[in-house]
Design a protein around this motif. Sequence first.
Motif, PDB file in Angstrom:
ATOM      1  N   GLN A   1       0.836  -1.203   0.000  1.00 51.19           N
ATOM      2  CA  GLN A   1       0.000   0.000   0.000  1.00 51.19           C
ATOM      3  C   GLN A   1       0.869   1.251   0.000  1.00 51.19           C
ATOM      4  N   ALA A   2       1.925   1.244   0.812  1.00 52.85           N
ATOM      5  CA  ALA A   2       2.816   2.402   0.880  1.00 52.85           C
ATOM      6  C   ALA A   2       3.556   2.600  -0.436  1.00 52.85           C
ATOM      7  N   LEU A   3       3.965   1.485  -1.055  1.00 52.54           N
ATOM      8  CA  LEU A   3       4.664   1.588  -2.331  1.00 52.54           C
ATOM      9  C   LEU A   3       3.730   2.123  -3.422  1.00 52.54           C
ATOM     10  N   CYS A   4       2.486   1.667  -3.408  1.00 48.96           N
ATOM     11  CA  CYS A   4       1.508   2.180  -4.373  1.00 48.96           C
ATOM     12  C   CYS A   4       1.313   3.679  -4.195  1.00 48.96           C
ATOM     13  N   TYR A   5       1.227   4.093  -2.954  1.00 49.78           N
ATOM     14  CA  TYR A   5       1.043   5.516  -2.671  1.00 49.78           C
ATOM     15  C   TYR A   5       2.246   6.317  -3.155  1.00 49.78           C
ATOM     16  N   LEU A   6       3.454   5.781  -2.921  1.00 46.25           N
ATOM     17  CA  LEU A   6       4.670   6.459  -3.374  1.00 46.25           C
ATOM     18  C   LEU A   6       4.660   6.603  -4.900  1.00 46.25           C
ATOM     19  N   LEU A   7       4.209   5.572  -5.592  1.00 48.48           N
ATOM     20  CA  LEU A   7       4.145   5.634  -7.057  1.00 48.48           C
ATOM     21  C   LEU A   7       3.179   6.723  -7.528  1.00 48.48           C
ATOM     22  N   THR A   8       2.044   6.861  -6.836  1.00 50.31           N
ATOM     23  CA  THR A   8       1.103   7.921  -7.216  1.00 50.31           C
ATOM     24  C   THR A   8       1.689   9.303  -6.935  1.00 50.31           C
ATOM     25  N   GLN A   9       2.485   9.404  -5.858  1.00 49.65           N
ATOM     26  CA  GLN A   9       3.143  10.687  -5.555  1.00 49.65           C
ATOM     27  C   GLN A   9       4.154  11.059  -6.645  1.00 49.65           C
ATOM     28  N   VAL A  10       4.953  10.069  -7.058  1.00 44.86           N
ATOM     29  CA  VAL A  10       5.932  10.308  -8.116  1.00 44.86           C
ATOM     30  C   VAL A  10       5.213  10.671  -9.420  1.00 44.86           C
ATOM     31  N   SER A  11       4.119   9.972  -9.704  1.00 48.06           N
ATOM     32  CA  SER A  11       3.338  10.256 -10.905  1.00 48.06           C
ATOM     33  C   SER A  11       2.836  11.696 -10.889  1.00 48.06           C
ATOM     34  N   GLN A  12       2.274  12.119  -9.755  1.00 44.84           N
ATOM     35  CA  GLN A  12       1.748  13.485  -9.667  1.00 44.84           C
ATOM     36  C   GLN A  12       2.856  14.519  -9.792  1.00 44.84           C
ATOM     37  N   LEU A  13       4.008  14.202  -9.230  1.00 44.70           N
ATOM     38  CA  LEU A  13       5.160  15.095  -9.331  1.00 44.70           C
ATOM     39  C   LEU A  13       5.530  15.318 -10.802  1.00 44.70           C
ATOM     40  N   MET A  14       5.531  14.241 -11.578  1.00 45.31           N
ATOM     41  CA  MET A  14       5.886  14.351 -12.998  1.00 45.31           C
ATOM     42  C   MET A  14       4.799  15.088 -13.778  1.00 45.31           C
ATOM     43  N   VAL A  15       3.556  14.841 -13.441  1.00 40.91           N
ATOM     44  CA  VAL A  15       2.441  15.517 -14.124  1.00 40.91           C
ATOM     45  C   VAL A  15       2.509  17.023 -13.889  1.00 40.91           C
ATOM     46  N   ASP A  16       2.789  17.418 -12.650  1.00 46.29           N
ATOM     47  CA  ASP A  16       2.800  18.844 -12.300  1.00 46.29           C
ATOM     48  C   ASP A  16       4.040  19.573 -12.791  1.00 46.29           C
ATOM     49  N   ASN A  17       5.100  18.824 -13.078  1.00 47.42           N
ATOM     50  CA  ASN A  17       6.373  19.452 -13.427  1.00 47.42           C
ATOM     51  C   ASN A  17       6.900  18.885 -14.752  1.00 47.42           C
ATOM     52  N   PRO A  18       6.298  19.288 -15.862  1.00 49.46           N
ATOM     53  CA  PRO A  18       6.668  18.710 -17.157  1.00 49.46           C
ATOM     54  C   PRO A  18       8.079  19.062 -17.614  1.00 49.46           C
ATOM     55  N   ASN A  19       8.762  19.977 -16.920  1.00 48.60           N
ATOM     56  CA  ASN A  19      10.146  20.310 -17.281  1.00 48.60           C
ATOM     57  C   ASN A  19      11.148  19.314 -16.716  1.00 48.60           C
ATOM     58  N   ILE A  20      10.677  18.362 -15.927  1.00 43.90           N
ATOM     59  CA  ILE A  20      11.562  17.283 -15.463  1.00 43.90           C
ATOM     60  C   ILE A  20      11.677  16.268 -16.594  1.00 43.90           C
ATOM     61  N   SER A  21      12.875  16.096 -17.114  1.00 46.55           N
ATOM     62  CA  SER A  21      13.080  15.173 -18.231  1.00 46.55           C
ATOM     63  C   SER A  21      13.449  13.767 -17.757  1.00 46.55           C
ATOM     64  N   GLU A  22      14.007  13.680 -16.555  1.00 48.75           N
ATOM     65  CA  GLU A  22      14.362  12.360 -16.018  1.00 48.75           C
ATOM     66  C   GLU A  22      14.423  12.432 -14.507  1.00 48.75           C
ATOM     67  N   LEU A  23      13.940  11.395 -13.855  1.00 45.68           N
ATOM     68  CA  LEU A  23      13.968  11.308 -12.398  1.00 45.68           C
ATOM     69  C   LEU A  23      14.391   9.900 -12.024  1.00 45.68           C
ATOM     70  N   ASP A  24      15.364   9.796 -11.127  1.00 46.06           N
ATOM     71  CA  ASP A  24      15.857   8.475 -10.717  1.00 46.06           C
ATOM     72  C   ASP A  24      15.969   8.445  -9.199  1.00 46.06           C
ATOM     73  N   ILE A  25      15.065   7.710  -8.568  1.00 43.00           N
ATOM     74  CA  ILE A  25      15.071   7.563  -7.106  1.00 43.00           C
ATOM     75  C   ILE A  25      15.712   6.215  -6.797  1.00 43.00           C
ATOM     76  N   ASN A  26      16.936   6.252  -6.252  1.00 43.28           N
ATOM     77  CA  ASN A  26      17.700   5.018  -6.067  1.00 43.28           C
ATOM     78  C   ASN A  26      18.806   5.230  -5.033  1.00 43.28           C
ATOM     79  N   PRO A  27      18.756   4.471  -3.905  1.00 42.93           N
ATOM     80  CA  PRO A  27      17.738   3.461  -3.600  1.00 42.93           C
ATOM     81  C   PRO A  27      16.599   4.033  -2.760  1.00 42.93           C
ATOM     82  N   ILE A  28      15.526   3.257  -2.709  1.00 41.27           N
ATOM     83  CA  ILE A  28      14.430   3.495  -1.774  1.00 41.27           C
ATOM     84  C   ILE A  28      14.505   2.374  -0.757  1.00 41.27           C
TER      85      ILE A  28
END
Length: 903
Positions: A665-692
């Motif tokens: 559930q927490a991982l799903c929520y994190l994915l939706t947060q990352v998705s919203q971040l990308m939607v709101d900020n279209p000038n981000i060309s690449e994002l790499d979260i590593n490690p979680i």
Amino acid sequence: MTLTHIRQLLAPSSVAVIGASNRRDRAGHAVMRNLLQGGFAGPIMPVTPKYEAVNGVFAYKTIDSLPIAPDLAIICNRAERVPMLVEELGRKGCKSAIVIAAGLTGIVNEKGQSLQQETKEIAKRWGVSLFGPHSLGIMVPEIGLNASYAHTTALPGKLAFVSQSAAVCATILDWAQPRGIGFSKFLSVGDAADIDFDELIDYLGQDPRTRAILLYIDVIRDGRRFMSAARAASFHKPIIVIKGGQTATGTEIVTHGSEDITCLDAVYDTAFRRAGMLRVSDFRDLFTAVEILAHSKPLNSEKLTLVANGIGPVALATDTLVQKGGRLTTLKKQTIEKLKEVIPQGGRYENPVNLLGDASPERYAEVIEILMQAEEVENLVILHSPSALRASESYAEKVIATIKKVPEIRRPSVLVNWAGELAAQNARKKFNAANIPSFRTPEAVVTAFMHMVQYRRNQKQLLETPESTELNSQEDTGLAKDIVSVALDQGRTFLEPSACSELLHAYGIHSEITRIAETAEEAADEADAMGYPVALKILFKDMSSNANLGDVALNLSDRNDVLNNAKGMLERARKVYPDVEIDGFSLQSMARRPGAHHLRICVKNTPVFGPAIFLGESSRGWDLARSAVVALPPLNMALARYLVIQALAEGKIRERHLSEPLDRQALCYLLTQVSQLMVDNPNISELDINPILATKNDLIVMNCHIQISHEKNECAIRPYPKEFEEKYIMRNGEEILLRPIRPEDEKPHEKFDQSLTKEDRYQRYFGEVPLLDHEKLALMTQIDYDREIAFIATSHDFDGHPQTLGVVRAKMDPDNIEAEFAIITRSDMKGLGIGKKLMEKIIDYCRQQGTRILMGVTQTQNTGMAGLARRLGFTVKHDFEEGVISMRLDLQKQLENNSPEEK
């Protein structure tokens, strides 16, 4: 391109063949032959200066000498002449042209343009729709139109086939004819310079003569338009797609090396699934899928019952089922007892059922009747190997008669495999005639069933209701945009660690990036003061500036001394990393917490579908294609859950290695947060979260790298248009929120539907309509914002749960010329200004989208709605004979006048 142009292309009343020929080795000869043999009823006019007549039909020397402007022209001339011929056709008044010639992109005119671009500009100037170039042509069997140079013709049927490859078209035609499989439309789009997949899918999705759509795709050029059309059509009819270029080499071939091929196929696969389509891997599977579509009915469950007259075939079928993720039905005790009375000793009574090699047609019939009457059997595969006792067709006749006994509404889905070649030919023909899907091998019949299962899953995913996360209330989009904007103004192409941390925190994502960077900076200063080797200073400086936790190469002569010092320094510098792994010339520093799992979320911008989110385990040798699963934003909790399940099922996340289970559930929520971040900020060309670091109770981001650019990256699926949210004070002084509808609104929308009075429902639906079920509610809440909008008035009830007070909806036609609206408010909320405010909002929205006409109808007794529409500028007309009031508003004219026109 409008659907009107597509209709003109596919339903012409006259055809001209430009470059018609009497030479059998010319396309102009084959096109004329096919048109004449197809039985097309309209005039067929060959154009050529070389012959007086072509195939016995009087020929015209020039396009200008044609007696009428043809509805459709087929250009069979060489590439260099195409622009000039399109110009002449446009001048004559022709509105549709098929271009057979290939290679227009490789030839450049004196202006430096490719001939394809020149032809497009000429066609646009004259309003000519182009089909091709490099097209085999089109076939519409229902009207006898074979406007192609194919070696054979398509039979009439209910399947539409659209292909970029002429060779694939020829292969499909050759395969379909002897099997009696027909087509409503058969279209070779070629290079699709003008008319492309999205327009054709829109047209075929609305075509009543098309039951299913089959696609062969090399490359998609406009991912967003394709996804919008495919999602709309998939709600109503199956779309099956085969994609060329599944490997890097294959992709380079079909795109001519013009695209970034990184993970392209995986993203295509995700896009097809997200649009509710079924992807098959090769011609064999496409043929299998066609067979299924031609004869089968939709599945109600995914469990399968197998019955055969031998161990070998049923074992092969079972292996295929298990390997493809399928499941066997568990037969009930009473069903097994009935089977024991019919099957001799030595047979098998449980699923899969074995009738033994000496089974007679009568035994087949008795067993099938028992299974078809069993309530647990919803899908049945019947296998038969040739028998020396009776001819295969006698078994087929008995099986068909038994199946037909059961009314279709109560009948399980039935597929058959009559093995053998000569011995089974007549049997298979009988099954085809009886509309029972028939296959040559046990593996093929089970593969066909699993295609149906996958399609069912894709459709289910398309309609699944996500849970509400109230994400929008927790994000600080203003702060996020400022962080990116400041970095761009400074000329940066990536964000500093502190900025990455701030950005993640703006979306509620817990990170340790800043603390790690600060610790590394202190370590670098200490290393400098203590005289540590230069390599270590560089190492720590690199950590502080990039928070890079990957491998750092140390190309030093005195390796052992450096590594020993590094081990001690890293332990002090990174207190959260007590364990340091040394491998050759590399230092791999990772967080080691008991039970923690190391995950990675990466977002890449892809050339066709925009941002794509990859999920997998953090590891060396990370490879997007092999190490991760992929999804397209925007994500909700349901879509995120599918992604996590897929990652676990494919071994991209190995949960069994954890001492504690992953918090999905927490991982799903994190994915939706990352998705919203990308939607709101279209000038981000690449994002790499590593490690979680993923533990049972927490997800912590230890490192993040974010690249930015001035170019904006658009999602292939239009995200929730948050910018249209608006607070409104009702006449009673209460504040409510007006906003676009979301998939998460299904439950409140269901309560809203239940709260409507009988009179409300009658006025909205023009009759007594039952309460909306899940499928209808999903269609109303999971909308494509590119072609439909619904604004709801919403607030919270006394228990704090969201409630819908009113809704206005407008659905645009695919050409965005007209939009039809409907509006309804709760009876207890009328008179508070909600209706007028919602109408003003839908008018403003449609005008901004460039929609020309907004229209609606209501019942004659609904004078309140008619009066409101009149005050808002609509032309209102009463049709007392039909009992309706029509309302029509020219949005662009009203905009030009700059004031509502009182009618």
